[in-house]
Design an enzyme around this catalytic site. Structure first.
Site, short mmCIF file in Angstrom:
data_model
loop_
_atom_site.label_atom_id
_atom_site.label_comp_id
_atom_site.label_asym_id
_atom_site.label_seq_id
_atom_site.Cartn_x
_atom_site.Cartn_y
_atom_site.Cartn_z
N TYR A 145 0.84 -1.19 0.00
CA TYR A 145 0.00 0.00 0.00
C TYR A 145 0.88 1.26 0.00
O TYR A 145 1.72 1.43 0.89
CB TYR A 145 -0.88 -0.04 1.24
CG TYR A 145 -1.50 1.25 1.70
CD1 TYR A 145 -1.29 1.70 2.99
CD2 TYR A 145 -2.34 1.99 0.88
CE1 TYR A 145 -1.86 2.88 3.46
CE2 TYR A 145 -2.92 3.17 1.33
CZ TYR A 145 -2.67 3.61 2.62
OH TYR A 145 -3.24 4.77 3.08
N ASP A 230 -0.90 -5.95 9.66
CA ASP A 230 -2.00 -5.05 9.32
C ASP A 230 -3.13 -5.95 8.83
O ASP A 230 -3.06 -6.50 7.74
CB ASP A 230 -1.56 -4.05 8.25
CG ASP A 230 -2.68 -3.07 7.90
OD1 ASP A 230 -3.86 -3.34 8.22
OD2 ASP A 230 -2.37 -2.02 7.29
N ILE A 232 -6.37 -5.09 8.41
CA ILE A 232 -7.47 -4.17 8.14
C ILE A 232 -8.53 -4.74 7.20
O ILE A 232 -9.67 -4.29 7.19
CB ILE A 232 -6.91 -2.83 7.60
CG1 ILE A 232 -7.91 -1.70 7.75
CG2 ILE A 232 -6.44 -2.98 6.18
CD1 ILE A 232 -7.39 -0.37 7.24
N LYS A 268 -12.32 -0.50 6.33
CA LYS A 268 -12.49 -1.39 5.20
C LYS A 268 -13.55 -2.45 5.46
O LYS A 268 -14.44 -2.66 4.65
CB LYS A 268 -11.16 -2.10 4.85
CG LYS A 268 -10.01 -1.15 4.70
CD LYS A 268 -10.20 -0.18 3.55
CE LYS A 268 -9.06 0.81 3.47
NZ LYS A 268 -9.24 1.77 2.39
#
Lengths: 475, 494
Positions: A145, A230, A232, A268
């Site tokens: 990302y 992460d 998410i 998300k």
């Protein structure tokens, strides 16, 4: 004259990346089914808009969550004054429960380890501040990302060293790749403090298998470095194989838990980026303590804590939401990837996330990043889709693009597919007599597309607020 | 070598400060009128709880604001998705207008220069990241809000160098003090990037006079450095003199559109004026577009929840409501402050004369065993454990004179305030100081009636200070001098 800081005048904010150029193009000419049918369709924004009706219904039926009921007004005063950086106990409990449910109830989370932050953006920066000093480094598998360059490095002074993953083995994170990155950091005199993985992956949309995860945990334990997971996109896993969280792996392999930290958010999984609910979950008591103090710089609004606490403690709602969300994502993903394959566009096989990792290598004039940029400009300016080029994710191979599919309604998806199909038809036709100028045929297809899209049953109501992704906190 | 960062293992977060230890004691034994009437009364928390009852009728009349609706229709999706770091345009407009109103519309604020942040905590840190590099310094007048040690320094690596202010002139900022601080920074090989003031002051509860602001503007112009004015208490000015923002002074001096204009930045928040600290609404206001741009990008690390922006834009756009709210706010603050001041006076305790804030700066020097910070700590501990009141010792605010305490009054009911005062009265009489100080106060008032003697003695006192600059424009506050100083000057005049 004493100027402003180096941080402020530098470009560590990352906004000069080509990643954002596409947004600029979208900004100046955003698609709207009625007002701007020829506008650019936003497929560079990883947002989850598929479950709003379901959530909205719950919000309307539970005014107390918005402090709207009679007793709610009383609660208002208490909420308005609540600034304790521990966060509301009911908020932490509800989030901990939600995180557990998203992992199929296979692991339990301790509410006292939940620390708030200003979205996952704030969470990542906060973790970097806790774990590393300026000049130290984190290893990050590519592609990753683009926001990490800002979140982990900008104000912290921490360096990112890529762990290069390749398409030849579906971008798997191999031991060899990890070791190579670690060595590279050593050669550059950078002290590696941790490894950051995004699982499920952005931009790949894939999850890490058990063996890879175990291998990663082994690696970080051997090197005595931190592991930041992460997660998410944890609730966006819409298909087998089942998601395996770091929190589960550490129950199965020997591990120094002081090295393990999870970053989470509701942006998300639930589609709430506006509410800025970021979470740091650490198994290291000192990190929890430090992060909690740092969370003062980005606490979650108590008004939002209250709403989320009420919503996520409604077991029935949560159970149904998790199922509904997966169903919508699966359906959309299936339709999108099938339609693409019908015109010869492949993508990395994925089972999670709000995007696909599209393979356009064969459309490149040559195997270079310049050619990737050329193709990308064609996609934005002529096909009128904003997609994200792989280079902005530090992918080491040109020709890959991240294309988001969950941030639009069905009709907009149809329009996007039609444009892609048209483009591919023209491309395939042009491929036969290769010397024909591709651009001319694209111009023809443009005028044809206009007629196709004027039909009224393509139109659908659109959000009244123009989406301005250039200025997003996170994509 | 450490597993965690240096930031994680040091104590620059400041939480070991006595300021926070008092809170911890309070948490263990909090006062409750019904359930725990012998618990510790919290007077260490600068919160404004006096007007929250006014919000309730507004909320009932405007259900869309909390209900996330527009004209009765749900806009939940729109808000849930809104993460634009430029903020809700309507909210920034409303906030800019509100800030203008607080300043009597003598200055106006451009919404495009507003950067929203997660509370003033985040605003102050963000400004440091924008204006200073690691190892640079900002000058701050003492006493100052203890949280600055964390907010300005912890993760930024910026240093604070104090500008020492004393009770000799009501803790006003003087040129010699600023220059001394600047020299001190140079000695420490720190590059000074600016001055940060809190106006109205925390912990003093006073507003800065024009001459002080002039002084500061001249200084930053001369050194070509920044000035940050934390105006978080601007809406709590409950009596004269009225609030003068540094922006107003710049405008009056025709310095807008000059270089110095771009080096003055304001920090604001709704936590104190509206009493909404839980909602995390902070703002940076700057006339420098580069700072606005950088700060806006940095605000990604701590944006204001869209849900909250929506609620507050509706509230602040209702100008009739905010006018009434602020007016009532001032009335209640003034009454509560008066009650505290007069109550303390009866106990032989004086406060620095104040016209703003949610607290008083209380002089307990005469209660100290010795003129030392150890004695101050000893007194503070007595007040926490025996008097059962949490107040903030001046040392935690970096005051250089022992014996001063910040006592908050706006976070409790009238009856709790009465009780706190009663406890203090009992405490003071128990240590036998009450009658003595009461007599001294009576005699002081008699002597003060003889104006020219008083003025003459003060003049000689300030001459001793050799403060030629402030003598010219000094706005004399005839309210307060310490007992020992008064005694000394009256002796000198006799």
């Amino acid at each position: 004259m004493v100027a402003i800081s180096k941080i402020a005048t530098g470009n560590g904010h990352g906004e000069d990346s080509p990643y954002f150029d596409g947004w600029k193009a979208y900004e100046t000419n955003p698609f709207h089914p009625i007002d701007r049918p020829d506008g650019v369709i936003q497929m560079g924004l990883a947002e989850n808009q598929l479950c709003f009706n379901f959530i909205k219904k719950w919000v309307m039926e539970h005014p107390e969550a918005s402090l709207c009921s009679a007793e709610g007004v009383n609660k208002f005063k208490e909420t308005a004054l609540f600034q304790d950086y521990h966060g509301m106990p009911e908020f932490r409990e509800a989030v901990a429960k939600f995180m557990g449910k998203v992992r199929g109830g296979r692991v339990k989370f301790d509410p006292d380890r939940i620390v708030m932050s200003g979205g996952a953006t704030g969470a990542h920066e906060m973790v970097a501040f806790c774990l590393a000093d300026p000049g130290e480094a984190f290893l990050v598998p590519t592609p990753y990302y683009p926001g990490f360059d800002r979140d982990l490095s900008w104000r912290t002074g921490v360096e990112l060293v890529p762990v290069v993953c390749e398409s030849s083995n579906n971008f798997k994170i191999t031991r060899a790749a990890l070791e190579a990155a670690y060595e590279k950091a050593k050669e550059a005199n950078l002290r590696v403090k941790g490894l950051l993985i995004t699982n499920p992956s952005n931009p790949l949309g894939t999850i890490l298998d058990q063996d890879t995860l175990k291998g990663i945990v082994k690696f970080i334990n051997e090197k005595n470095i931190h592991l930041i997971g992460d997660e998410i996109y944890a609730a966006t896993v819409f298909m087998e194989p089942e998601f395996v969280s770091i929190s589960e792996i550490i129950e199965e392999v020997e591990c120094n838990r002081d090295l393990i930290h999870i970053v989470y958010s509701l942006s998300k999984d639930m589609g709430f980026p506006g509410f800025r609910v970021g979470i740091v979950y650490s198994y290291n008591d000192a990190v929890v303590s430090c992060a909690r103090k740092m969370s003062s710089f980005g606490l979650v609004s108590s008004q939002t804590q209250h709403l989320i606490a009420k919503m996520l403690s409604d077991d029935d709602f949560v159970d149904r939401f998790i199922v509904e969300s997966k169903e919508h994502l699966l359906k959309r993903h299936k339709y999108f990837t099938l339609s693409l394959s019908q015109v010869g566009i492949g993508s990395l096989k994925s089972n999670a996330g709000l995007f696909i990792w599209m393979d356009l290598r064969k459309l490149l004039k040559e195997k270079t990043f310049d050619a990737e940029m050329d193709l990308w400009r064609v996609i934005i300016n002529e096909v009128k889709l904003n997609v994200s080029p792989g280079s902005s994710f530090h992918c080491d191979e040109p020709g890959w693009f991240r294309v988001c599919f969950a941030n639009m309604d069905d009709n907009t998806m149809e329009v996007a597919l039609l444009r892609i199909t048209t483009f591919m038809h023209k491309h395939n036709e042009a491929m036969v007599p290769r010397k024909l100028c591709r651009r001319a045929s694209l111009k023809l297809s443009l005028s044809r597309r206009r007629d196709d899209f004027m039909s009224p049953n393509m139109m659908s109501p659109h959000s009244p607020i123009p989406q301005s992704p250039l200025i997003r906190a996170r994509t | 070598m450490g597993l965690l960062s240096r930031k994680a293992t040091c104590n620059t977060h400041g939480q070991d400060s006595s300021y926070f230890l008092g809170w911890q004691e309070y948490e263990k034994n909090p006062y409750n009128e019904v359930n725990n009437p012998n618990g510790i009364i919290q007077m260490g928390l600068a919160e404004n709880q006096l007007c929250l009852d006014l919000l309730e009728p507004w909320l009932m009349k405007n259900p869309d604001a909390l209900g996330l609706k527009r004209d009765g229709i749900s806009i939940f999706k729109e808000l849930a998705l809104f993460q634009d770091y430029n903020g809700f345009p309507a909210f920034k407009r409303a906030l800019a207008d509100f800030m203008g109103e607080i300043r009597g519309n003598k200055v106006s604020f451009d919404p495009n220069h507003v950067v929203l942040t997660a509370g003033a905590t985040s605003a102050n840190e963000t400004l440091m990241f924008c204006l200073a590099d690691q190892g640079d310094a900002f000058l701050l007048p003492t006493p100052y809000y203890p949280g600055f040690d964390r907010d300005l320094r912890w993760r930024t690596g910026v240093e604070i160098v104090p500008i020492h202010c004393t009770s000799s002139n009501g803790f006003k900022v003087t040129l010699p003090a600023i220059e001394q601080a600047y020299r001190q920074a140079q000695k420490r090989k720190l590059r000074v990037k600016g001055v940060l003031i809190t106006n109205p002051s925390n912990p003093l509860g006073t507003t800065m006079a024009r001459d002080e602001l002039d002084l500061l503007i001249n200084f930053i112009e001369d050194r070509q450095i920044h000035l940050i004015s934390d105006e978080i208490y601007s809406g709590t000015v409950f009596t004269s003199p009225s609030f003068v923002s540094v922006m107003e002074v710049l405008k009056d001096r025709n310095l807008d559109q000059t270089q110095v204009w771009e080096r003055v930045h304001i920090v604001y928040s709704l936590s104190k004026d509206l009493g909404l600290p839980g909602f995390r609404v902070g703002a940076i206001y700057s006339n420098d577009p580069v700072v606005v741009s950088a700060a806006t990008k940095m605000s990604s690390f701590g944006l204001v929840s869209s849900q909250t922006q929506y609620l507050l834009s509706a509230m602040l756009l209702d100008k009739k409501f905010t006018k009434e709210y602020m007016s009532e706010n001032h009335k209640r603050l003034q009454k509560q402050q008066k009650d505290l001041v007069s109550g303390l006076e009866k106990a032989g305790i004086r406060c620095l004369d104040s016209n703003a804030g949610l607290f008083c700066w209380v002089d307990m020097r005469h209660l100290l065993k010795s003129n030392t910070f150890e004695a101050e700590m000893e007194l503070w501990q007595k007040i926490i454990y025996h008097v059962k009141i949490n107040i903030s010792p001046g040392s935690s605010c970096h005051c250089i004179e022992p014996g001063w305490f910040r006592v908050c009054f706006a976070n409790m009911s009238e009856s709790t305030l009465k009780l706190a005062i009663q406890r203090l009265k009992s405490f003071v009489s128990s240590i036998g100081m009450k009658s003595q100080s009461h007599q001294e106060l009576k005699s002081l008032r008699r002597k003060a009636r003889n104006n020219w003697v008083f003025r003459l003695s003060l003049q000689s006192f300030y001459d001793r200070e050799q403060d030629t600059t402030t003598k010219v424009s000094f706005s004399y506050r005839p309210h307060f001098m310490s007992l020992s100083n008064i005694a000394a000057t009256l002796d000198a005049a006799a």
